[in-house]
Design a protein around this motif. Structure first.
Motif, PDB file in Angstrom:
ATOM      1  N   SER A  66       0.822  -1.203   0.000  1.00 59.48           N
ATOM      2  CA  SER A  66       0.000   0.000   0.000  1.00 59.48           C
ATOM      3  C   SER A  66       0.865   1.266   0.000  1.00 59.48           C
ATOM      4  N   ASP A  67       2.129   1.151   0.372  1.00 63.85           N
ATOM      5  CA  ASP A  67       3.040   2.295   0.394  1.00 63.85           C
ATOM      6  C   ASP A  67       4.400   1.871  -0.160  1.00 63.85           C
ATOM      7  N   PRO A  68       4.463   1.498  -1.452  1.00 62.04           N
ATOM      8  CA  PRO A  68       5.744   1.026  -2.003  1.00 62.04           C
ATOM      9  C   PRO A  68       6.762   2.154  -2.103  1.00 62.04           C
ATOM     10  N   ARG A  69       8.010   1.813  -1.799  1.00 65.14           N
ATOM     11  CA  ARG A  69       9.110   2.777  -1.857  1.00 65.14           C
ATOM     12  C   ARG A  69      10.283   2.162  -2.608  1.00 65.14           C
ATOM     13  N   THR A  70      11.077   3.012  -3.233  1.00 68.64           N
ATOM     14  CA  THR A  70      12.310   2.555  -3.858  1.00 68.64           C
ATOM     15  C   THR A  70      13.375   2.438  -2.774  1.00 68.64           C
ATOM     16  N   LYS A  71      14.561   1.939  -3.131  1.00 66.27           N
ATOM     17  CA  LYS A  71      15.638   1.814  -2.149  1.00 66.27           C
ATOM     18  C   LYS A  71      16.068   3.161  -1.589  1.00 66.27           C
ATOM     19  N   SER A  72      15.890   4.215  -2.359  1.00 59.74           N
ATOM     20  CA  SER A  72      16.265   5.547  -1.882  1.00 59.74           C
ATOM     21  C   SER A  72      15.171   6.188  -1.030  1.00 59.74           C
ATOM     22  N   GLY A  73      14.021   5.519  -0.887  1.00 61.15           N
ATOM     23  CA  GLY A  73      12.946   6.035  -0.048  1.00 61.15           C
ATOM     24  C   GLY A  73      11.888   6.826  -0.791  1.00 61.15           C
ATOM     25  N   GLN A  74      12.042   6.951  -2.103  1.00 59.11           N
ATOM     26  CA  GLN A  74      11.063   7.683  -2.893  1.00 59.11           C
ATOM     27  C   GLN A  74       9.836   6.808  -3.140  1.00 59.11           C
ATOM     28  N   PRO A  75       8.640   7.404  -3.244  1.00 49.41           N
ATOM     29  CA  PRO A  75       7.455   6.593  -3.563  1.00 49.41           C
ATOM     30  C   PRO A  75       7.635   5.880  -4.903  1.00 49.41           C
ATOM     31  N   ALA A  76       7.295   4.604  -4.922  1.00 50.12           N
ATOM     32  CA  ALA A  76       7.432   3.808  -6.141  1.00 50.12           C
ATOM     33  C   ALA A  76       6.076   3.655  -6.807  1.00 50.12           C
ATOM     34  N   GLU A  77       6.104   3.394  -8.088  1.00 48.06           N
ATOM     35  CA  GLU A  77       4.875   3.194  -8.836  1.00 48.06           C
ATOM     36  C   GLU A  77       4.803   1.735  -9.263  1.00 48.06           C
ATOM     37  N   LEU A  78       3.720   1.079  -8.886  1.00 45.54           N
ATOM     38  CA  LEU A  78       3.528  -0.306  -9.282  1.00 45.54           C
ATOM     39  C   LEU A  78       2.828  -0.340 -10.629  1.00 45.54           C
ATOM     40  N   VAL A  79       3.440  -0.998 -11.593  1.00 44.58           N
ATOM     41  CA  VAL A  79       2.883  -1.110 -12.936  1.00 44.58           C
ATOM     42  C   VAL A  79       2.505  -2.572 -13.146  1.00 44.58           C
ATOM     43  N   PRO A  80       1.223  -2.848 -13.423  1.00 44.60           N
ATOM     44  CA  PRO A  80       0.838  -4.247 -13.632  1.00 44.60           C
ATOM     45  C   PRO A  80       1.482  -4.805 -14.897  1.00 44.60           C
ATOM     46  N   GLU A  81       1.831  -6.074 -14.836  1.00 43.32           N
ATOM     47  CA  GLU A  81       2.415  -6.722 -16.008  1.00 43.32           C
ATOM     48  C   GLU A  81       1.317  -7.034 -17.009  1.00 43.32           C
ATOM     49  N   THR A  82       1.604  -6.749 -18.282  1.00 42.21           N
ATOM     50  CA  THR A  82       0.647  -7.074 -19.341  1.00 42.21           C
ATOM     51  C   THR A  82       1.319  -8.042 -20.291  1.00 42.21           C
ATOM     52  N   PRO A  83       0.554  -8.991 -20.788  1.00 42.68           N
ATOM     53  CA  PRO A  83       1.165  -9.953 -21.723  1.00 42.68           C
ATOM     54  C   PRO A  83       1.578  -9.273 -23.016  1.00 42.68           C
ATOM     55  N   ALA A  84       2.604  -9.836 -23.648  1.00 41.77           N
ATOM     56  CA  ALA A  84       3.122  -9.271 -24.899  1.00 41.77           C
ATOM     57  C   ALA A  84       2.129  -9.471 -26.032  1.00 41.77           C
ATOM     58  N   GLU A  85       1.396 -10.579 -25.998  1.00 35.55           N
ATOM     59  CA  GLU A  85       0.415 -10.877 -27.050  1.00 35.55           C
ATOM     60  C   GLU A  85      -0.963 -11.046 -26.416  1.00 35.55           C
ATOM     61  N   PRO A  86      -2.008 -10.650 -27.129  1.00 36.12           N
ATOM     62  CA  PRO A  86      -3.369 -10.802 -26.570  1.00 36.12           C
ATOM     63  C   PRO A  86      -3.732 -12.273 -26.301  1.00 36.12           C
TER      64      PRO A  86
END
Length: 90
Positions: A66-86
């Motif tokens: 719910s509060d992802p952070r990078t190693k430097s402490g900055q807020p991280a953005e979670l990007v869902p994985e999408t398949p390469a092909e439909p």
């Protein structure tokens, strides 16, 4: 007491103590310090004493999603994985 608690939080110390539980119980039974039927209880007690430190250490090394952070402490953005092909979902 604080030094003992700090030492028990370190993984190498806990791993060493886990390795001493069984031989220590066997020696205690052999010398009559502990009854044979109670040795398993003392081994279980030793495990119960050592496990919370390991669990707390593992918990302290993760970041809630719910509060992802990078190693430097900055807020991280979670990007869902999408398949390469439909058709990859089928």
């Amino acid at each position: 007491m604080k030094r003992l608690a700090a030492a028990l939080r370190r993984e190498p110390v806990r791993a060493y103590l886990y390795g001493l539980l069984f031989p220590g119980a066997a020696l205690a039974v052999a010398y009559g310090v502990v009854a044979q039927d109670k040795a398993a209880l003392w081994i279980a007690f030793g495990g119960v004493v050592l496990v919370p430190g390991a669990a707390e250490l593992a918990r302290s090394r993760v970041t809630p999603t719910s509060d992802p952070r990078t190693k430097s402490g900055q807020p991280a953005e979670l990007v869902p994985e999408t398949p390469a092909e439909p058709d990859a979902w089928r």
